[in-house]
Scaffold this motif. Structure first.
Motif, PDB file in Angstrom:
ATOM      1  N   HIS A  17       4.865  -0.466   3.517  1.00  0.00           N
ATOM      2  CA  HIS A  17       3.711  -1.021   4.218  1.00  0.00           C
ATOM      3  C   HIS A  17       2.818  -1.768   3.222  1.00  0.00           C
ATOM      4  O   HIS A  17       2.817  -1.471   2.021  1.00  0.00           O
ATOM      5  CB  HIS A  17       2.893   0.066   4.922  1.00  0.00           C
ATOM      6  N   THR A  42       0.835  -1.203   0.000  1.00  0.00           N
ATOM      7  CA  THR A  42       0.000   0.000   0.000  1.00  0.00           C
ATOM      8  C   THR A  42       0.866   1.247   0.000  1.00  0.00           C
ATOM      9  O   THR A  42       0.364   2.355  -0.191  1.00  0.00           O
ATOM     10  CB  THR A  42      -0.925   0.000   1.223  1.00  0.00           C
ATOM     11  N   SER A  43       2.158   1.078   0.266  1.00  0.00           N
ATOM     12  CA  SER A  43       3.148   2.155   0.190  1.00  0.00           C
ATOM     13  C   SER A  43       4.495   1.491  -0.042  1.00  0.00           C
ATOM     14  O   SER A  43       4.569   0.291  -0.312  1.00  0.00           O
ATOM     15  CB  SER A  43       3.146   2.987   1.481  1.00  0.00           C
ATOM     16  N   THR A  44       5.541   2.275   0.059  1.00  0.00           N
ATOM     17  CA  THR A  44       6.869   1.716  -0.210  1.00  0.00           C
ATOM     18  C   THR A  44       7.328   0.734   0.853  1.00  0.00           C
ATOM     19  O   THR A  44       8.175  -0.112   0.587  1.00  0.00           O
ATOM     20  CB  THR A  44       7.897   2.854  -0.310  1.00  0.00           C
TER      21      THR A  44
END
Length: 394
Positions: free
Chosen positions: A340, A336-338
């Motif tokens: 996480h 969902t992110s770099t």
């Protein structure tokens, strides 16, 4: 005594006068809102208890934010992932079994009799036709001579009947009777010859006399086993596999066999059973190879059978887990992110094993496979992740 009480009352009254209070003022001070002192005391205690719990509730409300922060800190779990993608891979099935002779026949007596001799000892190479078990001829030779004499007489009688029939002195019935007598004598002679010949039990093919089952003096019935002859020109490696593996095997598939004495040789699948063994529920598989190295039967062997080529991903063995339903798979991260992402369970099937890990099918292309911490996260967890460098698990 009366004087003392009066003095006490007088002293008390004087003290009240000195302080400006009267006895009525003192009684009034002991009452609150017209309630007795005991009731007032109970109300004070009740008020203190209520105040204690109220203060605790207020303090707990003020601590909600730090507790939530601590909970969030505990929920954020860092896992190690490895970026893995399927590649071209040859499917390999492992087979454990033992070596067997290419052919193995139990040689049996074709006529009853007593064993007279076993000319060849166990473990000896034999040629087709070599006598491995000899029965006592008993009266068979005399029976043969009797049958030969009977045939000679029947043949003479038939020849005489034929001449008389040609000259018109014998009927057709007489000629047919003479012919029948001759044919019957010929059959008895053939049977006597065969019975005598069957006293010698011969090897059916070139091979080795692997086992003798009788000793001289034993009496055998017709069809009783005498010895076992094995053909080791071809060697078979036989073992069992599961239903899923048996479904992918076909005659002609290549295999590499390693024996318990470390010798190796190539073989091909020659037989795959269609019916499972009742006891083991495994399907018998046979691999066949030319026995150029005098490999004996009975050695433990392990074979790697190549069944085909397809897409498979190499994952560390420790990355394989089971979900609550018992399905085998791996846990992957959907970013969902770099750093996480969300944990997801992906079912896989084993395609083969090597020293570096296991080949599996079922990954939807390239995926971030959790290789450390996979036992502490579940489907849907939000976690932080870090990527293993150069595929290192350290």
């Amino acid at each position: 005594m009366v004087l003392r009480r009066r003095c006490t009352s007088t002293a008390k009254r004087d003290a009240n006068l000195a302080t400006g209070h009267s006895d009525q003022d003192t009684d009034a001070s002991r009452r609150f809102l017209g309630l007795p002192p005991s009731v007032v005391t109970a109300l004070i205690i009740l008020a203190a208890v209520i105040a204690y719990f109220a203060i605790g509730t207020i303090m707990a409300g003020n601590d909600d934010a730090p507790a939530a922060s601590a909970s969030e800190a505990r929920e954020e779990f860092v896992v190690l992932v490895q970026d893995i993608a399927p590649t071209e891979h040859q499917d390999v099935i492992s087979l454990r079994g033992r070596t067997e002779a290419g052919r193995r026949v139990t040689v049996r007596a074709q006529t009853p009799g007593q064993v007279a001799a076993m000319p060849i000892s166990e473990g000896t190479m034999v040629k087709e036709g070599d006598i491995i078990c000899r029965l006592d001829v008993d009266s068979r030779r005399a029976v043969l001579e009797e049958a030969r004499a009977a045939y000679t007489k029947a043949q003479t009688d038939f020849d005489a009947a034929s001449r008389l029939h040609e000259e018109g002195f014998a009927s057709d019935a007489a000629l047919k009777s003479a012919r029948a007598q001759r044919d019957g004598a010929a059959a008895r002679l053939s049977r006597a010859r065969l019975d005598l010949a069957n006293t010698d039990v011969a090897a059916p093919f070139d091979g080795v006399l692997s086992e003798t089952l009788v000793e001289p003096g034993d009496v055998l019935a017709a069809g009783a086993p005498c010895a076992i002859v094995a053909d080791l020109s071809n060697i078979i490696v036989a073992g069992g596999v599961g239903a899923d593996e048996a479904a992918t095997l076909n005659p002609g598939d290549r295999a590499q066999v390693t024996l318990s004495d470390s010798r190796q040789f190539a073989a091909t699948v020659s037989y795959v059973a269609n019916v499972a063994d009742d006891r083991t529920r495994a399907f018998r598989v046979e691999l066949t190879a030319v026995n150029d190295e005098d490999i004996p039967a009975g050695l433990a062997a392990e074979a790697a059978i190549t069944t085909g080529q397809g897409q498979a991903a190499l994952v560390p063995r420790n990355a394989l887990v089971f979900n609550d339903s018992g399905a085998l798979g791996v846990r992957i991260i959907e970013p969902t992110s770099t750093d996480h992402g969300t944990v997801r369970f992906m079912p896989v099937s084993l395609s083969g094993e090597v020293d570096d890990g296991a080949y599996v099918t079922g990954l939807d292309g390239q995926a971030l496979v959790v290789v450390r911490g996979q036992d502490y996260v579940q489907q849907g967890n939000e976690v932080a992740f870090t990527t293993a460098r150069n595929g290192s698990m350290q």
